[in-house]
Design a protein around this motif. Structure first.
Motif, PDB file in Angstrom:
ATOM      1  N   HIS A 116       0.810  -1.221   0.000  1.00  0.00           N
ATOM      2  CA  HIS A 116       0.000   0.000   0.000  1.00  0.00           C
ATOM      3  C   HIS A 116       0.842   1.270   0.000  1.00  0.00           C
ATOM      4  O   HIS A 116       0.318   2.352   0.269  1.00  0.00           O
ATOM      5  CB  HIS A 116      -0.928  -0.001   1.216  1.00  0.00           C
ATOM      6  N   GLY A 117       2.132   1.148  -0.280  1.00  0.00           N
ATOM      7  CA  GLY A 117       3.010   2.303  -0.262  1.00  0.00           C
ATOM      8  C   GLY A 117       2.694   3.297  -1.371  1.00  0.00           C
ATOM      9  O   GLY A 117       2.227   2.931  -2.458  1.00  0.00           O
ATOM     10  N   ALA A 118       2.975   4.567  -1.105  1.00  0.00           N
ATOM     11  CA  ALA A 118       2.669   5.630  -2.065  1.00  0.00           C
ATOM     12  C   ALA A 118       3.481   5.522  -3.346  1.00  0.00           C
ATOM     13  O   ALA A 118       3.107   6.113  -4.375  1.00  0.00           O
ATOM     14  CB  ALA A 118       2.916   6.990  -1.406  1.00  0.00           C
ATOM     15  N   LYS A 129       4.038  -4.274 -11.202  1.00  0.00           N
ATOM     16  CA  LYS A 129       3.180  -4.251 -10.023  1.00  0.00           C
ATOM     17  C   LYS A 129       2.520  -2.881  -9.901  1.00  0.00           C
ATOM     18  O   LYS A 129       3.206  -1.866  -9.773  1.00  0.00           O
ATOM     19  CB  LYS A 129       4.014  -4.548  -8.775  1.00  0.00           C
ATOM     20  N   THR A 130       1.192  -2.855  -9.939  1.00  0.00           N
ATOM     21  CA  THR A 130       0.442  -1.609  -9.820  1.00  0.00           C
ATOM     22  C   THR A 130      -0.745  -1.809  -8.890  1.00  0.00           C
ATOM     23  O   THR A 130      -1.188  -2.940  -8.655  1.00  0.00           O
ATOM     24  CB  THR A 130      -0.084  -1.129 -11.187  1.00  0.00           C
ATOM     25  N   ILE A 131      -1.263  -0.692  -8.376  1.00  0.00           N
ATOM     26  CA  ILE A 131      -2.433  -0.756  -7.502  1.00  0.00           C
ATOM     27  C   ILE A 131      -3.647  -1.284  -8.270  1.00  0.00           C
ATOM     28  O   ILE A 131      -4.371  -2.165  -7.789  1.00  0.00           O
ATOM     29  CB  ILE A 131      -2.727   0.631  -6.897  1.00  0.00           C
ATOM     30  N   GLU A 132      -3.870  -0.786  -9.462  1.00  0.00           N
ATOM     31  CA  GLU A 132      -4.993  -1.274 -10.271  1.00  0.00           C
ATOM     32  C   GLU A 132      -4.798  -2.737 -10.652  1.00  0.00           C
ATOM     33  O   GLU A 132      -5.758  -3.522 -10.679  1.00  0.00           O
ATOM     34  CB  GLU A 132      -5.149  -0.428 -11.532  1.00  0.00           C
ATOM     35  N   TYR A 149      -5.829  -0.216  -2.626  1.00  0.00           N
ATOM     36  CA  TYR A 149      -5.576   1.206  -2.379  1.00  0.00           C
ATOM     37  C   TYR A 149      -4.149   1.427  -1.892  1.00  0.00           C
ATOM     38  O   TYR A 149      -3.528   0.525  -1.330  1.00  0.00           O
ATOM     39  CB  TYR A 149      -6.555   1.746  -1.331  1.00  0.00           C
ATOM     40  N   ARG A 150      -3.662   2.642  -2.086  1.00  0.00           N
ATOM     41  CA  ARG A 150      -2.354   3.035  -1.571  1.00  0.00           C
ATOM     42  C   ARG A 150      -2.502   4.331  -0.774  1.00  0.00           C
ATOM     43  O   ARG A 150      -3.455   5.097  -0.952  1.00  0.00           O
ATOM     44  CB  ARG A 150      -1.356   3.244  -2.707  1.00  0.00           C
ATOM     45  N   TRP A 151      -1.529   4.567   0.108  1.00  0.00           N
ATOM     46  CA  TRP A 151      -1.481   5.824   0.850  1.00  0.00           C
ATOM     47  C   TRP A 151      -1.128   6.970  -0.089  1.00  0.00           C
ATOM     48  O   TRP A 151      -0.385   6.785  -1.059  1.00  0.00           O
ATOM     49  CB  TRP A 151      -0.442   5.739   1.960  1.00  0.00           C
ATOM     50  N   ASP A 152      -1.623   8.171   0.222  1.00  0.00           N
ATOM     51  CA  ASP A 152      -1.292   9.342  -0.590  1.00  0.00           C
ATOM     52  C   ASP A 152       0.195   9.671  -0.507  1.00  0.00           C
ATOM     53  O   ASP A 152       0.811  10.065  -1.504  1.00  0.00           O
ATOM     54  CB  ASP A 152      -2.106  10.554  -0.136  1.00  0.00           C
ATOM     55  N   ASP A 153       0.786   9.534   0.679  1.00  0.00           N
ATOM     56  CA  ASP A 153       2.200   9.838   0.863  1.00  0.00           C
ATOM     57  C   ASP A 153       2.630   9.300   2.228  1.00  0.00           C
ATOM     58  O   ASP A 153       1.785   9.009   3.086  1.00  0.00           O
ATOM     59  CB  ASP A 153       2.462  11.344   0.770  1.00  0.00           C
ATOM     60  N   ALA A 237      -1.377  -1.365   7.837  1.00  0.00           N
ATOM     61  CA  ALA A 237      -2.316  -0.251   7.960  1.00  0.00           C
ATOM     62  C   ALA A 237      -2.497   0.297   6.553  1.00  0.00           C
ATOM     63  O   ALA A 237      -1.519   0.662   5.907  1.00  0.00           O
ATOM     64  CB  ALA A 237      -1.784   0.823   8.897  1.00  0.00           C
ATOM     65  N   TYR A 238      -3.729   0.326   6.079  1.00  0.00           N
ATOM     66  CA  TYR A 238      -3.913   0.698   4.678  1.00  0.00           C
ATOM     67  C   TYR A 238      -5.254   1.383   4.434  1.00  0.00           C
ATOM     68  O   TYR A 238      -6.245   1.103   5.112  1.00  0.00           O
ATOM     69  CB  TYR A 238      -3.807  -0.538   3.787  1.00  0.00           C
ATOM     70  N   PRO A 239      -5.279   2.287   3.452  1.00  0.00           N
ATOM     71  CA  PRO A 239      -6.558   2.855   3.023  1.00  0.00           C
ATOM     72  C   PRO A 239      -7.409   1.755   2.397  1.00  0.00           C
ATOM     73  O   PRO A 239      -6.890   0.860   1.723  1.00  0.00           O
ATOM     74  CB  PRO A 239      -6.155   3.892   1.973  1.00  0.00           C
ATOM     75  N   THR A 240      -8.690   1.810   2.636  1.00  0.00           N
ATOM     76  CA  THR A 240      -9.588   0.801   2.089  1.00  0.00           C
ATOM     77  C   THR A 240     -10.887   1.453   1.646  1.00  0.00           C
ATOM     78  O   THR A 240     -11.255   2.524   2.148  1.00  0.00           O
ATOM     79  CB  THR A 240      -9.868  -0.305   3.129  1.00  0.00           C
TER      80      THR A 240
END
Length: 243
Positions: A116-118, A129-132, A149-153, A237-240
């Motif tokens: 989930h890294g930015a 490797k991509t989020i999509e 999902y990934r974190w914004d930063d 810990a990740y955005p979901t």
């Protein structure tokens, strides 16, 4: 890496209070209920059986037994572990935490930045490797998911994780003392990341990734294996896209 120094054992060991009369702090009442459910069977085995044999109302079941005073008190052990986590919440540097604890076995390895890294690219590239691409089980992912999902930063990632830990430390250390793990979701109230969800989830249809931002976060914390005093660390810990 999780920093911050847990207090030493209250009374010298995990088994109870000290000879000077000190007692571990009590776990909050809401969490005591969970602890009591966990140790119910142990407590039950310590009660004399009130059954009768052969219709004699004065007899007892020959298989009954009295509590063993030398047996550990499960509730005292839980409260001792709770106390040893300390009053002050730890401060977590997520990247350092992952580096220190990413080598554990399946289910225990820290992996926030890896998944989930930015720095992970958003848009799909079947060759990378991509989020999509996680929606489609592309290169770099062990299996497809309906949410990716990934974190914004990194600043947002560390801020939201530590804000959550500080605000919920009593519950977190109670869960760690009782179960060895804490898992929860929360709404940060503002954007924390972005990614994709599968619009065809639950249907017999190919994945269809739709991009979206989110304010929801999932957190999982465990205890470093073999640590004494017990040391918490962040599994993930990740955005979901969903609570």
């Amino acid at each position: 890496m999780v920093t911050g120094r847990p207090r030493g054992p209250h009374g010298g060991d995990d088994g109870g209070s000290s000879s000077s009369g000190g007692r571990p702090r009590r776990v909050p009442a809401d969490n005591i209920n969970a602890a009591q459910a966990t140790i119910e069977q142990v407590a039950q085995r310590g009660r004399p059986d009130q059954g009768v044999v052969g219709g004699d109302s004065g007899g007892t079941n020959p298989g009954s037994f009295a509590p063993d005073p030398s047996s550990p008190d499960p509730m005292a052990e839980i409260m001792a572990r709770y106390d040893r986590f300390g009053d002050s919440p730890p401060t977590i540097d997520v990247a350092a935490n992952d580096a220190a604890h990413g080598g554990y076995g399946p289910g225990d390895a820290a992996h926030t930045v890896d998944r989930h890294g930015a720095d992970i690219p958003l848009a799909r590239d079947p060759n990378g490797k991509t989020i999509e691409g996680r929606i489609y089980n592309d290169t770099g992912w062990p299996k497809k998911e309906n949410w990716s999902y990934r974190w914004d930063d990194p600043v947002t990632m560390n801020r939201e994780v530590n804000n959550y830990v500080r605000a919920n430390w009593e519950t977190i250390r109670s869960n760690l003392a009782i179960d060895g793990a804490h898992s929860a979701s929360f709404d940060a109230g503002h954007r924390v990341g972005e990614g994709y969800y599968n619009a065809n989830m639950g249907q017999h249809a190919p994945p269809d990734a739709h991009r979206a931002a989110t304010s929801f976060v999932k957190v999982v914390i465990k205890v470093v294996p073999g640590s004494d005093p017990p040391q918490p660390y962040l599994i993930t810990a990740y955005p979901t896209g969903t609570m």
